[in-house]
Design a protein around this motif. Structure first.
Motif, PDB file in Angstrom:
ATOM      1  N   CYS A  47      -0.170   4.134  -2.343  1.00  0.00           N
ATOM      2  CA  CYS A  47      -1.502   4.741  -2.214  1.00  0.00           C
ATOM      3  C   CYS A  47      -1.424   5.985  -1.329  1.00  0.00           C
ATOM      4  O   CYS A  47      -1.148   5.867  -0.136  1.00  0.00           O
ATOM      5  N   THR A  83       0.833  -1.226   0.000  1.00  0.00           N
ATOM      6  CA  THR A  83       0.000   0.000   0.000  1.00  0.00           C
ATOM      7  C   THR A  83       0.857   1.262   0.000  1.00  0.00           C
ATOM      8  O   THR A  83       0.330   2.376   0.133  1.00  0.00           O
ATOM      9  N   LYS A 128      -2.731 -11.337   0.122  1.00  0.00           N
ATOM     10  CA  LYS A 128      -3.092 -12.476   0.963  1.00  0.00           C
ATOM     11  C   LYS A 128      -3.290 -13.730   0.116  1.00  0.00           C
ATOM     12  O   LYS A 128      -2.836 -14.825   0.466  1.00  0.00           O
ATOM     13  N   LEU A 183      -4.337  -5.436  -0.361  1.00  0.00           N
ATOM     14  CA  LEU A 183      -3.990  -6.347   0.730  1.00  0.00           C
ATOM     15  C   LEU A 183      -4.605  -7.730   0.510  1.00  0.00           C
ATOM     16  O   LEU A 183      -3.969  -8.755   0.776  1.00  0.00           O
ATOM     17  N   ASP A 184      -5.884  -7.764   0.014  1.00  0.00           N
ATOM     18  CA  ASP A 184      -6.528  -9.062  -0.261  1.00  0.00           C
ATOM     19  C   ASP A 184      -5.779  -9.821  -1.345  1.00  0.00           C
ATOM     20  O   ASP A 184      -5.622 -11.044  -1.278  1.00  0.00           O
ATOM     21  N   ASP A 209      -9.661   6.367  -1.569  1.00  0.00           N
ATOM     22  CA  ASP A 209     -10.636   5.442  -0.981  1.00  0.00           C
ATOM     23  C   ASP A 209      -9.923   4.275  -0.281  1.00  0.00           C
ATOM     24  O   ASP A 209      -8.996   3.682  -0.836  1.00  0.00           O
ATOM     25  N   ALA A 210     -10.422   3.921   0.930  1.00  0.00           N
ATOM     26  CA  ALA A 210      -9.816   2.818   1.703  1.00  0.00           C
ATOM     27  C   ALA A 210      -9.979   1.488   0.981  1.00  0.00           C
ATOM     28  O   ALA A 210      -9.188   0.554   1.182  1.00  0.00           O
ATOM     29  N   SER A 211     -10.993   1.345   0.112  1.00  0.00           N
ATOM     30  CA  SER A 211     -11.210   0.063  -0.568  1.00  0.00           C
ATOM     31  C   SER A 211     -10.056  -0.275  -1.512  1.00  0.00           C
ATOM     32  O   SER A 211      -9.794  -1.439  -1.802  1.00  0.00           O
ATOM     33  N   ARG A 212      -9.328   0.751  -2.000  1.00  0.00           N
ATOM     34  CA  ARG A 212      -8.164   0.482  -2.876  1.00  0.00           C
ATOM     35  C   ARG A 212      -7.094  -0.278  -2.095  1.00  0.00           C
ATOM     36  O   ARG A 212      -6.520  -1.240  -2.562  1.00  0.00           O
ATOM     37  N   LYS A 213      -6.854   0.214  -0.849  1.00  0.00           N
ATOM     38  CA  LYS A 213      -5.856  -0.447   0.005  1.00  0.00           C
ATOM     39  C   LYS A 213      -6.300  -1.874   0.328  1.00  0.00           C
ATOM     40  O   LYS A 213      -5.531  -2.825   0.273  1.00  0.00           O
ATOM     41  N   ARG A 214      -7.565  -2.010   0.688  1.00  0.00           N
ATOM     42  CA  ARG A 214      -8.133  -3.317   1.030  1.00  0.00           C
ATOM     43  C   ARG A 214      -7.916  -4.320  -0.098  1.00  0.00           C
ATOM     44  O   ARG A 214      -7.526  -5.464   0.107  1.00  0.00           O
ATOM     45  N   LYS A 215      -8.216  -3.828  -1.358  1.00  0.00           N
ATOM     46  CA  LYS A 215      -8.108  -4.679  -2.550  1.00  0.00           C
ATOM     47  C   LYS A 215      -6.668  -5.187  -2.714  1.00  0.00           C
ATOM     48  O   LYS A 215      -6.426  -6.370  -2.968  1.00  0.00           O
TER      49      LYS A 215
END
Length: 601
Positions: free
Chosen positions: A558, A555, A574, A570-571, A562-568
Motif C-alpha cells: 500500500c 501493508t 488478525k 490488518l483486520d 486511504d488508511a481504511s485500506r491498510k486497516r482492512k
C-alpha cells in the motif's frame, strides 16, 4: 571331595571414587605384566565404549587376565576387574565384587577419602573382601600420603600402615602393587571334581558371536563342546568357545575353579542370560544354585519415545539388547497423546538415564525424545488401597487420593570448608533435613535427608558447580514420607503436554511453573500465530508466558491512499491468525523437552 585353594590365582577388583585413577592403574598393570605391547597400548584400555572415553568415566565393569612372575619366582594368574566409580553404576560394582576375593582400594593422595570411596569400600567389606589400600598420585605437589593414611584409618577403619604409594600415570612403584596383590590377597577356593557351578557375572551382544557371557567358575570345570544349563531359565546350550580376556579374546580348552573367563554358545536371545544366574553341567548338575544378586530397584523413571513413529520396532529391539548388557535398566511399553508409542524406563539415576539414551542413539542409530524424569510415588487412596505412581500423567483424580508419599534419600556429601555454606544452602533449598555435620581432616562431611524428586533433576550438577568440582556425593534410598505434593501440568496453546507434567511440592509449584514457562518461551520457535504457554495445578493457572506470532507485513504493497485500506488488510490478517490459533499445531523441538527439565540451572 573337598575344596582346594588355587595358590597361583588371584581375583581382585579396583574400587575408588571417580577420577582417583582406577582405569589408569589398570592400564599400568596391563603394561607392566606385558599383556599388551607398547604399540597396542592406549589410554584407558578397558574403557572401550566411545562414551566412556569422551566423558572420562567407566560405565561397564571390565575384566582382564594377567600373568605375573613374582619375586618369589612363581608365576601367578591375576584376574582384574576394573569397576565404575559413579553412584549410578554401583550395581556394576556389586557384580564385579561377587566374582573376586579381594580389592585394591585406590585413594588420591592429594584429595583423600571421598563419598564414593566410602560407598564402594563398604560394598567390598560386605562381600568379605581382603582390602589393600593404594595411595595414587604421590607425584603431585599437593600429595600428603601420611595424612591420607591417617584419614583412611579414621574414616574407613582399615589398617593403612602398609598402603602402597604409587603414581599410576608415571608408573612409580607399580611392581609394589603387583607384589601386594600376590602376598596379601587370598587365593580362590574350589573343588575341581565337583559338578560345574559358575556365576554369570555379565553378558553382552556381539554382532559376530551372538551373546558373549562372562563367568566366574566356583566348582568343576567348563570345557569347549560340553552342554551347559542355566539354572534360572532352564535353558541348555552347547559351548562353541571358552576363553579369557588378556585383554584380547583368547580361546582356552577349559576353565577351572577360581578362574574368570567367557564363553559363547550361539545364544541369540539376550534375555536368556540373566546376570547373577548359576550355570551348571546339563548331564551332571550341581544340587544348589548360587544366591545371585538382589534385583536392582530403579529410582528414576522417564519415557523414551522415537521421534519417528516408524522407528518404534527398532527401539524395542535396541532396548532388548541393552537390557541384556545392563541389568539395572528396566522398561515397559506406554503410549502418550503427544508422543505416540514408546517405553517407560527405569534407571538408577540421572547420569544412568543420560548414558542409556546416548547409547541407544549412538549404537542403534535412533532419534529419541525423553520425558521429564520422575520418581516412584506411593498413593494411598480413600478406598484404603495403595498404588505406585511411575508417571505423573497417570495420576488419578485428586478427590480419590488420601495421601501421597515420596521417596527420601540419605545423602553423604564431602566438601572443602570454603564451600560448606553454599552446599548447606543448596540442601535447604531442596527441602533437606540436616542429620549430621563433622570434619574429616580439613573437609566437612555433611549428612542430609533429601526428597529424591528434588535430587533427580540437576542436584549433582549444581553441587559440582557451587563447589568448583571439589564436593563428592553419595546416597541411598532411606524411606517413604508423606508430602504435600501436587500435579503441575504444562499447557501449550491450551493443550496439555503430558510429557512435561510433574509432581512438585505445593510451596515450590509456582516458582517451578514460572521457570518452566519462561524456558519454553525461549525454546519453542515462533509460529504464524500467538502461542500461550501455561502452567496449571488442576484448573488453576499459576504461570503464563506468550510466544508472539511471526507477522508478514501485509501493508507493504500500500503506497499512500486511504488508511481504511491498510486497516482492512490488518483486520483480515488478525482473523486469519485467530483461526490458525484454533486449528494450528505447535511443534515443540526435542531440545525443548530436555532443556526445560534442567530448569534450576
Amino acid at each position: 571331595m573337598t575344596a582346594r585353594t588355587f595358590d597361583n590365582i588371584r581375583n581382585f577388583s579396583i574400587v575408588a571414587h571417580i577420577d582417583h585413577g582406577k582405569s589408569t592403574l589398570a592400564d599400568r598393570l596391563i603394561q607392566t605384566t606385558g599383556a599388551l605391547s607398547a604399540r597396542e597400548m592406549t589410554e584407558q584400555v578397558l574403557d572401550n565404549m566411545d562414551i566412556e572415553r569422551e566423558r572420562g568415566i567407566t560405565i561397564k565393569a571390565q575384566t582382564v587376565r594377567l600373568e605375573y612372575k613374582a619375586q618369589d619366582g612363581k608365576t601367578y594368574i591375576l584376574n582384574l576387574m576394573d569397576t565404575p566409580g559413579h553412584v549410578d553404576f554401583a550395581y556394576e560394582v556389586s557384580r564385579s565384587l561377587a566374582a573376586c576375593e579381594g580389592s585394591l582400594l585406590v585413594v588420591d593422595a592429594s584429595q583423600g577419602v571421598e563419598a564414593q570411596t566410602l560407598a564402594n569400600v563398604y560394598q567390598a567389606i560386605d562381600a568379605n573382601h581382603e582390602i589393600v589400600p593404594v595411595l595414587n598420585k604421590i607425584d603431585l605437589p599437593a600429595a600428603d600420603p601420611d595424612r591420607i593414611k591417617e584419614q583412611i584409618e579414621e574414616v574407613i577403619g582399615i589398617d593403612a600402615s602398609e598402603a602402597v604409594p604409587i603414581s599410576a600415570k608415571t608408573g612409580i612403584n607399580i611392581e609394589g602393587v603387583l607384589e601386594a596383590i600376590v602376598k596379601k590377597l587370598p587365593p580362590p577356593k574350589g573343588d575341581p571334581d565337583a559338578p560345574l557351578k559358575a556365576l554369570l557375572v555379565d553378558s553382552w551382544y556381539d554382532a559376530y558371536l551372538g551373546v558373549v557371557v562372562l563367568v566366574r567358575i566356583i566348582d568343576g570345570s567348563m570345557k569347549k563342546g560340553s552342554t551347559i544349563k542355566m539354572m534360572g531359565t532352564n535353558a541348555s546350550y552347547s559351548l562353541d568357545r571358552v576363553g579369557v580376556f588378556s585383554p584380547k579374546m583368547q580361546e582356552m580348552a577349559q576353565l577351572g575353579p577360581g578362574e574368570v573367563g567367557f564363553f559363547t554358545a550361539s545364544i541369540k536371545e539376550v534375555a536368556d542370560t540373566r546376570v547373577g544366574d548359576t550355570i551348571t553341567d546339563e548331564r551332571k548338575p550341581t544340587a544348589d544354585a548360587l544366591p545371585g544378586f538382589k534385583p536392582v530397584q530403579p529410582v528414576v523413571f522417564c519415557g523414551l519415545f522415537p521421534v519417528d513413529a516408524a522407528e518404534f520396532e527398532n527401539l524395542r529391539v535396541a532396548m532388548g539388547k541393552l537390557r541384556l548388557n545392563d541389568a539395572s535398566f528396566s522398561y515397559e511399553m506406554e503410549t502418550s497423546a503427544a508422543l505416540g508409542f514408546g517405553f517407560r524406563c527405569g534407571f538408577l539415576g540421572l547420569l544412568h538415564l543420560e548414558i542409556i539414551q546416548e547409547r541407544l542413539e549412538r549404537e542403534f542409530n535412533l532419534d529419541l525424545i525423553s520425558t521429564a524424569p520422575s520418581v516412584v510415588y506411593h498413593l494411598k487412596l480413600r478406598d484404603g488401597s495403595t498404588i505406585e505412581l511411575h508417571n505423573p500423567a497417570d495420576m488419578p483424580d485428586v478427590m480419590k487420593i488420601e495421601t501421597i508419599e515420596e521417596p527420601w534419600i540419605r545423602a553423604t556429601i564431602l566438601t572443602p570448608d570454603d564451600y560448606l555454606g553454599s552446599v548447606l544452602k543448596l540442601c535447604q533449598e531442596r527441602r533437606g533435613i540436616q542429620i549430621d555435620l563433622n570434619y574429616v581432616g580439613k573437609r566437612a562431611m555433611v549428612v542430609y535427608d533429601l526428597p529424591l524428586n528434588e535430587v533427580v533433576f540437576d542436584f549433582y550438577d549444581r553441587l559440582k558447580s557451587i563447589s568448583k568440582g571439589y564436593a563428592s556425593f553419595d546416597y541411598h534410598i532411606s524411606d517413604y514420607r508423606e508430602g504435600d505434593l501436587v500435579k503441575m501440568s504444562v499447557l501449550v496453546n491450551g493443550e496439555p503436554v503430558d510429557a512435561l507434567s510433574m509432581l512438585v511440592h505445593r510451596d515450590r509449584a509456582e516458582g517451578r511453573g514460572r521457570a518452566m514457562c519462561e524456558k519454553l518461551k525461549e525454546l519453542i520457535p515462533p509460529h504464524m500465530f500467538q502461542i500461550p504457554v501455561q502452567a496449571a495445578i488442576g484448573g488453576k493457572i499459576i504461570a503464563r508466558e506468550t510466544i508472539r506470532a511471526l507477522r508478514k507485513d501485509v501493508t507493504a504493497k500500500c503506497y499512500g491512499g486511504d488508511a481504511s485500506r491498510k486497516r482492512k488488510l490488518l483486520d483480515k490478517q488478525k482473523e486469519g491468525k485467530k483461526r490458525m490459533r484454533q486449528f494450528g499445531k505447535v511443534d515443540i523441538p526435542q531440545e525443548a523437552f530436555i532443556a526445560a527439565l534442567k530448569m534450576d540451572s
